[in-house]
Scaffold this motif. Structure first.
Motif, PDB file in Angstrom:
ATOM      1  N   MET A   1      26.611  32.636  50.665  1.00 40.49           N
ATOM      2  CA  MET A   1      27.571  32.923  49.600  1.00 40.49           C
ATOM      3  C   MET A   1      27.005  32.502  48.243  1.00 40.49           C
ATOM      4  N   GLN A   2      26.337  31.364  48.205  1.00 38.16           N
ATOM      5  CA  GLN A   2      25.737  30.901  46.955  1.00 38.16           C
ATOM      6  C   GLN A   2      24.666  31.882  46.484  1.00 38.16           C
ATOM      7  N   GLU A   3      23.855  32.378  47.404  1.00 41.19           N
ATOM      8  CA  GLU A   3      22.834  33.353  47.050  1.00 41.19           C
ATOM      9  C   GLU A   3      23.466  34.636  46.518  1.00 41.19           C
ATOM     10  N   GLN A   4      24.576  35.063  47.133  1.00 36.82           N
ATOM     11  CA  GLN A   4      25.280  36.256  46.662  1.00 36.82           C
ATOM     12  C   GLN A   4      25.850  36.035  45.266  1.00 36.82           C
ATOM     13  N   LEU A   5      26.370  34.840  45.005  1.00 34.96           N
ATOM     14  CA  LEU A   5      26.880  34.520  43.672  1.00 34.96           C
ATOM     15  C   LEU A   5      25.778  34.554  42.633  1.00 34.96           C
ATOM     16  N   GLN A   6      24.645  33.988  42.961  1.00 37.44           N
ATOM     17  CA  GLN A   6      23.518  33.980  42.021  1.00 37.44           C
ATOM     18  C   GLN A   6      23.045  35.401  41.736  1.00 37.44           C
ATOM     19  N   LEU A   7      22.982  36.234  42.766  1.00 40.15           N
ATOM     20  CA  LEU A   7      22.577  37.621  42.584  1.00 40.15           C
ATOM     21  C   LEU A   7      23.593  38.358  41.710  1.00 40.15           C
ATOM     22  N   ALA A   8      24.874  38.137  41.966  1.00 38.97           N
ATOM     23  CA  ALA A   8      25.919  38.782  41.160  1.00 38.97           C
ATOM     24  C   ALA A   8      25.811  38.351  39.701  1.00 38.97           C
ATOM     25  N   GLN A   9      25.557  37.069  39.458  1.00 39.81           N
ATOM     26  CA  GLN A   9      25.434  36.592  38.078  1.00 39.81           C
ATOM     27  C   GLN A   9      24.201  37.202  37.404  1.00 39.81           C
ATOM     28  N   GLU A  10      23.104  37.314  38.127  1.00 40.24           N
ATOM     29  CA  GLU A  10      21.910  37.944  37.564  1.00 40.24           C
ATOM     30  C   GLU A  10      22.196  39.394  37.194  1.00 40.24           C
ATOM     31  N   GLN A  11      22.939  40.094  38.048  1.00 42.80           N
ATOM     32  CA  GLN A  11      23.282  41.481  37.759  1.00 42.80           C
ATOM     33  C   GLN A  11      24.191  41.570  36.537  1.00 42.80           C
ATOM     34  N   LEU A  12      25.089  40.607  36.391  1.00 43.87           N
ATOM     35  CA  LEU A  12      25.982  40.607  35.228  1.00 43.87           C
ATOM     36  C   LEU A  12      25.207  40.427  33.928  1.00 43.87           C
ATOM     37  N   THR A  13      24.147  39.629  33.953  1.00 46.24           N
ATOM     38  CA  THR A  13      23.377  39.431  32.717  1.00 46.24           C
ATOM     39  C   THR A  13      22.684  40.714  32.282  1.00 46.24           C
TER      40      THR A  13
ATOM     41  N   ARG B   1      35.859  39.680  20.676  1.00 45.08           N
ATOM     42  CA  ARG B   1      36.918  39.334  21.632  1.00 45.08           C
ATOM     43  C   ARG B   1      37.207  40.496  22.577  1.00 45.08           C
ATOM     44  N   ASP B   2      37.182  41.710  22.052  1.00 40.91           N
ATOM     45  CA  ASP B   2      37.390  42.897  22.881  1.00 40.91           C
ATOM     46  C   ASP B   2      36.286  43.008  23.930  1.00 40.91           C
ATOM     47  N   ALA B   3      35.040  42.878  23.493  1.00 39.47           N
ATOM     48  CA  ALA B   3      33.909  42.964  24.415  1.00 39.47           C
ATOM     49  C   ALA B   3      33.939  41.824  25.437  1.00 39.47           C
ATOM     50  N   LYS B   4      34.282  40.633  24.978  1.00 32.26           N
ATOM     51  CA  LYS B   4      34.324  39.471  25.864  1.00 32.26           C
ATOM     52  C   LYS B   4      35.389  39.648  26.938  1.00 32.26           C
ATOM     53  N   ALA B   5      36.545  40.169  26.572  1.00 31.63           N
ATOM     54  CA  ALA B   5      37.611  40.400  27.555  1.00 31.63           C
ATOM     55  C   ALA B   5      37.155  41.403  28.611  1.00 31.63           C
ATOM     56  N   LYS B   6      36.449  42.436  28.186  1.00 32.82           N
ATOM     57  CA  LYS B   6      35.928  43.420  29.135  1.00 32.82           C
ATOM     58  C   LYS B   6      34.887  42.781  30.054  1.00 32.82           C
ATOM     59  N   ALA B   7      34.014  41.941  29.482  1.00 32.32           N
ATOM     60  CA  ALA B   7      32.987  41.260  30.283  1.00 32.32           C
ATOM     61  C   ALA B   7      33.626  40.317  31.293  1.00 32.32           C
ATOM     62  N   GLU B   8      34.673  39.609  30.884  1.00 40.06           N
ATOM     63  CA  GLU B   8      35.374  38.713  31.801  1.00 40.06           C
ATOM     64  C   GLU B   8      35.994  39.479  32.955  1.00 40.06           C
ATOM     65  N   ALA B   9      36.560  40.640  32.667  1.00 36.15           N
ATOM     66  CA  ALA B   9      37.159  41.461  33.722  1.00 36.15           C
ATOM     67  C   ALA B   9      36.098  41.924  34.708  1.00 36.15           C
ATOM     68  N   ILE B  10      34.946  42.335  34.196  1.00 41.42           N
ATOM     69  CA  ILE B  10      33.853  42.771  35.067  1.00 41.42           C
ATOM     70  C   ILE B  10      33.352  41.604  35.908  1.00 41.42           C
ATOM     71  N   ALA B  11      33.173  40.445  35.287  1.00 43.84           N
ATOM     72  CA  ALA B  11      32.692  39.257  36.008  1.00 43.84           C
ATOM     73  C   ALA B  11      33.695  38.831  37.070  1.00 43.84           C
ATOM     74  N   SER B  12      34.964  38.867  36.740  1.00 43.27           N
ATOM     75  CA  SER B  12      35.994  38.480  37.698  1.00 43.27           C
ATOM     76  C   SER B  12      35.986  39.420  38.894  1.00 43.27           C
ATOM     77  N   GLU B  13      35.846  40.705  38.616  1.00 43.85           N
ATOM     78  CA  GLU B  13      35.816  41.692  39.694  1.00 43.85           C
ATOM     79  C   GLU B  13      34.579  41.525  40.566  1.00 43.85           C
ATOM     80  N   ALA B  14      33.442  41.279  39.925  1.00 41.03           N
ATOM     81  CA  ALA B  14      32.180  41.167  40.654  1.00 41.03           C
ATOM     82  C   ALA B  14      32.060  39.860  41.430  1.00 41.03           C
ATOM     83  N   MET B  15      32.568  38.779  40.864  1.00 38.29           N
ATOM     84  CA  MET B  15      32.317  37.470  41.449  1.00 38.29           C
ATOM     85  C   MET B  15      33.549  36.825  42.066  1.00 38.29           C
ATOM     86  N   GLY B  16      34.710  37.310  41.732  1.00 38.98           N
ATOM     87  CA  GLY B  16      35.944  36.697  42.206  1.00 38.98           C
ATOM     88  C   GLY B  16      36.010  36.495  43.713  1.00 38.98           C
TER      89      GLY B  16
END
Length: 135
Positions: A25-37, A90-105
């Motif tokens: 799970m930790q490896e999957q989280l790290q991969l998801a975070q790398e993809q988000l960057t 703020r608009d872009a950040k809210a969109k990024a948070e939604a994507i991160a939440s969906e990808a990593m939640g």
């Protein structure tokens, strides 16, 4: 005394399997975070007069301002421009948070029950995938 301290609880609790699952799970989280960057998200205000781009973890990548929309010598225009940049970010950040939440939640949710066994934050900068990844 047995090798596995959880044998006393009965039910054949397998600590090695749990640790292996947590590591996966930790490896999957790290991969998801790398993809988000690598992802890019834009926030726009005033009909496109100002566009701000961030990556999927909320780091500012760029600011685009449409030429001719603002008078650089007028303090009111510059104050308005500043406000628009903040609003677009703020608009872009809210969109990024939604994507991160969906990808990593779903991944991060599985780590909560481990009680910090993976270093407290699953190896993520800032802790939680719901907005505290350095956004």
């Amino acid at each position: 005394m047995s090798q596995n301290p959880f044998d006393a609880l009965g039910g054949g609790f397998d600590m090695n399997a749990l640790l292996q699952q947590a590591q996966q799970m930790q490896e999957q989280l790290q991969l998801a975070q790398e993809q988000l960057t690598e992802q890019r998200v834009s926030g726009t205000v005033a009909g496109g007069a100002v566009t701000v781009t961030v990556n999927g973890v909320g780091e500012l990548i760029g600011v685009d301002i449409t030429a001719g929309e603002f008078d650089g010598t007028d303090s009111d225009d510059l104050a308005d421009l500043s406000d628009m940049i903040v609003a677009a970010y703020r608009d872009a950040k809210a969109k990024a948070e939604a994507i991160a939440s969906e990808a990593m939640g779903p991944l991060a949710g599985g780590l909560e029950g481990l009680g910090g066994a993976l270093g407290g934050d699953g190896g993520l900068e800032g802790g939680s995938p719901s907005g505290q990844l350095g956004f």
